[in-house]
Design an enzyme around this catalytic site. Structure first.
Site, PDB file in Angstrom:
ATOM      1  N   ASP A   1      40.612  46.458  42.257  1.00 35.30           N
ATOM      2  CA  ASP A   1      39.993  47.627  41.625  1.00 35.30           C
ATOM      3  C   ASP A   1      39.403  47.307  40.254  1.00 35.30           C
ATOM      4  O   ASP A   1      38.946  48.211  39.545  1.00 35.30           O
ATOM      5  CB  ASP A   1      41.009  48.779  41.515  1.00 35.30           C
ATOM      6  CG  ASP A   1      42.173  48.454  40.579  1.00 35.30           C
ATOM      7  OD1 ASP A   1      42.189  47.339  40.002  1.00 35.30           O
ATOM      8  OD2 ASP A   1      43.066  49.308  40.434  1.00 35.30           O
TER       9      ASP A   1
ATOM     10  N   ASP B   1      46.382  42.359  35.741  1.00 32.47           N
ATOM     11  CA  ASP B   1      47.828  42.370  35.507  1.00 32.47           C
ATOM     12  C   ASP B   1      48.160  41.251  34.530  1.00 32.47           C
ATOM     13  O   ASP B   1      47.666  40.129  34.682  1.00 32.47           O
ATOM     14  CB  ASP B   1      48.589  42.141  36.813  1.00 32.47           C
ATOM     15  CG  ASP B   1      48.382  43.260  37.807  1.00 32.47           C
ATOM     16  OD1 ASP B   1      48.168  44.413  37.369  1.00 32.47           O
ATOM     17  OD2 ASP B   1      48.446  42.994  39.021  1.00 32.47           O
TER      18      ASP B   1
ATOM     19  N   ASN C   1      42.831  42.398  39.844  1.00 33.55           N
ATOM     20  CA  ASN C   1      43.047  43.202  41.047  1.00 33.55           C
ATOM     21  C   ASN C   1      41.719  43.616  41.672  1.00 33.55           C
ATOM     22  O   ASN C   1      40.681  43.585  41.019  1.00 33.55           O
ATOM     23  CB  ASN C   1      43.853  44.457  40.688  1.00 33.55           C
ATOM     24  CG  ASN C   1      45.216  44.118  40.132  1.00 33.55           C
ATOM     25  OD1 ASN C   1      46.017  43.475  40.788  1.00 33.55           O
ATOM     26  ND2 ASN C   1      45.453  44.527  38.903  1.00 33.55           N
TER      27      ASN C   1
ATOM     28  N   ASN D   1      49.906  46.216  34.324  1.00 32.69           N
ATOM     29  CA  ASN D   1      48.550  46.595  34.723  1.00 32.69           C
ATOM     30  C   ASN D   1      47.741  47.278  33.621  1.00 32.69           C
ATOM     31  O   ASN D   1      48.232  48.178  32.933  1.00 32.69           O
ATOM     32  CB  ASN D   1      48.637  47.511  35.949  1.00 32.69           C
ATOM     33  CG  ASN D   1      47.265  47.891  36.462  1.00 32.69           C
ATOM     34  OD1 ASN D   1      46.726  48.926  36.094  1.00 32.69           O
ATOM     35  ND2 ASN D   1      46.696  47.038  37.296  1.00 32.69           N
TER      36      ASN D   1
ATOM     37  N   SER E   1      41.013  46.152  37.648  1.00 35.04           N
ATOM     38  CA  SER E   1      42.024  46.086  36.589  1.00 35.04           C
ATOM     39  C   SER E   1      42.664  44.699  36.612  1.00 35.04           C
ATOM     40  O   SER E   1      42.455  43.923  37.551  1.00 35.04           O
ATOM     41  CB  SER E   1      43.092  47.161  36.799  1.00 35.04           C
ATOM     42  OG  SER E   1      43.842  46.901  37.974  1.00 35.04           O
TER      43      SER E   1
ATOM     44  N   GLU F   1      56.882  38.447  40.291  1.00 35.81           N
ATOM     45  CA  GLU F   1      55.602  38.880  39.730  1.00 35.81           C
ATOM     46  C   GLU F   1      54.785  37.725  39.166  1.00 35.81           C
ATOM     47  O   GLU F   1      53.572  37.691  39.308  1.00 35.81           O
ATOM     48  CB  GLU F   1      55.821  39.941  38.648  1.00 35.81           C
ATOM     49  CG  GLU F   1      56.175  41.323  39.188  1.00 35.81           C
ATOM     50  CD  GLU F   1      55.028  41.967  39.964  1.00 35.81           C
ATOM     51  OE1 GLU F   1      53.869  41.573  39.788  1.00 35.81           O
ATOM     52  OE2 GLU F   1      55.309  42.885  40.766  1.00 35.81           O
TER      53      GLU F   1
END
Ligand code: NAG
Length: 147
Positions: free
Chosen positions: A66, A70, A64, A77, A68, A53
């Site tokens: 969309d 991380d 991201n 998220n 959002s 990750e």
């Protein structure tokens, strides 16, 4: 083990950088906070998750498609788990996303525990499914002593 994984693993051990935590140091912290065996996940599994990750980068932030973000070593998220006040968040972990970036990892581990407690466990993390799930993982703890 793939050579590119091996190389980035080796370099992550050498980096003397405030943001990147040494693999065995991370194992110690995870052990101390009782992550070992939590919901049945071993330290090998937690280390693999953190590596795929974030490359063990405690302060990693990724945007991201969309909108959002991380956050941190487990790339947690902001739409679901923490609030970064940039877009709508369910904030299931009841915390600020920036706390997840704390060097002591307390919030990151607390929220990760909440996430793996759900019915899909570590399958919440796409990189886990792609690179860790169902693979031999015992090498992640090689050379590490946690107590
Ligand atoms: C760690 O993450 C931060 C934030 O995303 C980034 O600026 C930094 O370059 C990363 N460090 C390494 C060593 O990749």
């Amino acid at each position: 083990m793939r050579i590119d994984l091996l190389l980035s693993l080796a370099s992550s051990l050498l980096v003397v950088n405030g943001q990147v935590i040494n693999r065995c140091e991370l194992a110690k912290i995870l052990h101390k906070e009782h992550m070992d065996g939590f919901e049945g996940y071993t330290l090998n599994e937690w280390l693999c998750l953190a590596f795929v990750e974030s490359n063990f980068n405690i302060s990693k932030v990724h945007e991201n498609a969309d909108g959002s973000y991380d956050y941190g070593i487990f790339q947690i998220n902001s739409h679901f788990w923490c609030n970064d006040y940039k877009s709508h968040s369910e904030n299931f972990c009841h915390m600020d996303c920036k706390d997840i970036l704390d060097r002591n990892l307390i919030s990151a581990m607390q929220c990760a525990k909440k996430i793996v407690s759900g019915s899909s466990g570590m399958k919440n993390w796409v990189q886990w499914i792609l690179h860790c799930s169902g693979r031999p993982l015992s090498h992640w703890m090689t050379g590490c002593r946690v107590e």
